[in-house]
Design an enzyme around this catalytic site. Structure first.
Site, PDB file in Angstrom:
ATOM      1  CB  CYS A 120      -0.978  -0.024   1.163  1.00  0.00           C
ATOM      2  SG  CYS A 120      -2.232  -1.286   0.907  1.00  0.00           S
ATOM      3  CD  GLN A 141       6.434   1.687  -5.224  1.00  0.00           C
ATOM      4  OE1 GLN A 141       7.467   1.503  -4.599  1.00  0.00           O
ATOM      5  NE2 GLN A 141       6.232   1.177  -6.412  1.00  0.00           N
TER       6      GLN A 141
END
Ligand code: NAD
Ligand code: UGA
Length: 465
Positions: free
Chosen positions: A277, A279
């Site tokens: 999540c 990035q």
């Protein structure tokens, strides 16, 4: 409205644990989790609890208690939607790999498919809850799809983002810092919000349930992840400065964390953050800012990602430079492949990038991770598409035992902070390695002084000594 049946679309890392806890805490509600992935559903239904598709401490017990009573896993999506008073959408929202926004925007095709399926199947009014992490204003797209079916069914859309972290999912769900619920300000919208509030009050104190407008709720989720990741990139930036200046990043973290305005959590320097999540959500935030023409905002948050890439790259560069500028034909042992401890999830794990860099330098890698299976590791590398699968399999071997994995190795790289690593017989590991034997502690978890005494040459992230 009294909720009797819940359907959750998506039996993944969020849908599975989240719904298992709702089912455990609300035995009066029938909860059915559905997924298109048949093998995942079969694994959730497995009588052997060690075969559940997701490893999370404490989850097996909860599933054991609720499954078959009021918790069900199924591939019959239409039936579950039809029966439900409330539907959670908990499908994946990965970064787009094609078309407009490629590499940045969230791919909403799975969300749209869910909305279309709900619209097609529903015969009675329902509350639809966004559980997946979504770009701000997605609720209006979902609403549009749901309201244009012409069959007279009315839907209320809520945003209820999930803040659990993997490895501590059960703990986070049982005792959340807050539950966030966003809804419409109309009378019907307020009622729908209250219905969801009433579910959570079965175990969450009222003062921890926060209700907002729907856009604030959607944007708060992206903002929370951006702030968390930013802290990791900030301390990682300092870790490099510490290495140059002789400071120790753990001491710096402690010193700044004692300032109550800063706080002590999320200040652990590492080889870089991973996970499905951080990035993806920051890239999505950057994309949203750009679409509003907010270039400075976009650039500011993009730097968090760039710093993270730099941290992974400099860790593998450090291994190569320390091993006399060549790792070709040398065996390097990875302790850990998961993106953090206590999970078998490897999505965006720093280990993947570090391995890829070292394999490009023709190193031989042995990987030991207490929870990640061999097929997953090869699949992660194949996904990068840097080499052919055969080459990956020749150069990288997966071992089931840390002592076997480190035999005749030139260096050990710690990529995940598994607690078990601290308890190993390091003398035994040292004796079986090539000399000089190196350790690269990318997580700062090992007792470096003790290892140096044994004879290891040590590098610890963020430590200049
Ligand atoms: P996941 O990939 O583990 O699970 C998603 C599941 O949805 C998959 O099993 C997939 O087969 C299923 N699916 C996709 N389309 C479907 C459809 N049309 N019908 C039925 N099933 C379908 O993903 P995840 O990690 O659970 O994440 C889900 C969402 O939650 C994402 O938006 C993510 O950003 C967010 N989130 C994740 C975490 C986390 O720790 N993983 C935490 C908070 C929020
Ligand atoms: C993160 C958030 O913590 C959750 O609140 C959020 O719900 C979730 O993302 C999501 O939206 O998916 P998660 O990615 O599961 O949870 O795990 P974290 O504990 O946040 O760790 C993320 C990465 O940062 C890991 O690789 C971890 O090792 C790294 N990290 C974390 C550090 O390097 N240093 C730290 O101090 C903390």
């Amino acid at each position: 409205m009294n909720i009797k049946t819940i359907c959750c679309i998506g039996a993944g890392y969020v849908g599975g644990p989240t719904m298992a806890v709702i089912a455990q805490k609300c035995p009066h509600i029938k909860v059915t989790i559905v997924d298109i992935n048949e093998s995942r559903i079969a694994a959730w239904n497995s009588s052997d609890l060690s075969k559940l598709p997701i490893f999370e401490p404490g989850l097996d017990k909860i599933v054991e208690e609720a499954r078959g009573r009021n918790l069900f896993f199924s591939t019959n999506i239409d039936k579950a939607i039809d029966e439900a008073d409330m539907i959670f959408i908990s499908v994946n929202t990965p970064t787009k790999t094609y078309g407009k926004g490629k590499g940045m925007a969230a791919d909403l095709k799975y969300i749209e498919l869910c909305a279309r399926q709900i619209a097609k199947v529903s015969k009675q009014n329902k509350i639809v809850v966004e559980k997946s992490t979504l770009p701000v204003r997605t609720a209006s797209a979902i609403k549009n799809i749901l309201e244009n079916t012409g069959n007279g069914v009315r839907f209320q859309i809520l945003s209820n983002p999930e803040f659990l972290a993997e490895g501590t999912a059960v703990e986070d769900l049982l005792s959340p810092d807050r539950v966030l619920i966003g809804g419409d300000s109309s009378e019907e919208g307020k009622k729908a919000v209250q219905v969801l509030v009433d579910i959570y009050t079965n175990w969450v104190p009222k003062e921890r349930i926060l209700t907002t407008n729907i856009w604030s709720s959607e944007l708060s989720k992206l903002t929370a992840n951006a702030f968390l990741a930013q802290r990791v990139s900030s301390i990682n930036a300092m870790s490099e400065l510490c290495e140059k200046s002789g400071a120790d990043v753990n001491e710096v973290s402690k010193a700044i964390g004692m300032d109550s305005r800063i706080g002590s959590k999320f200040l652990k320097a590492s080889v870089g953050f991973g996970g499905s999540c951080f990035q993806k959500d920051i890239l999505n935030l950057v994309y949203i800012a750009k679409t509003y023409g907010l270039e400075e905002v976009a650039d500011y948050w993009e730097q968090v990602i760039l710093m993270n890439e730099h941290q992974k790259q400099r860790f593998s560069d450090r291994i190569v430079s320390t091993l006399y500028n060549t790792v070709s034909g040398k065996k390097i042992t990875f302790f850990g492949w998961a993106f953090k401890k206590d999970t078998n999830d490897t999505r965006e794990s720093a280990a993947i990038k570090v391995a890829d860099n070292l394999l490009s330098e023709q190193a031989n890698i042995a990987v030991f991770d207490p929870k990640v299976v061999e097929e997953r590791i090869y699949a992660d590398l194949e996904h990068l598409n840097s080499r052919n699968p055969e080459e990956n399999r020749t150069l990288l071997k997966v071992e089931n035992d840390p002592y076997e994995a480190s035999k005749e190795s030139h260096a050990i790289a710690v990529l995940t902070e598994w607690d078990a690593f601290k308890t190993y017989d390091w003398k035994r590991i040292y004796n079986n390695m090539n000399k000089p034997a190196f350790i690269f502690d990318g997580r700062g978890i090992l007792d470096i002084k003790a290892l140096q005494k044994i004879g290891f040459v040590c590098y610890k992230i963020g430590s200049g000594s």
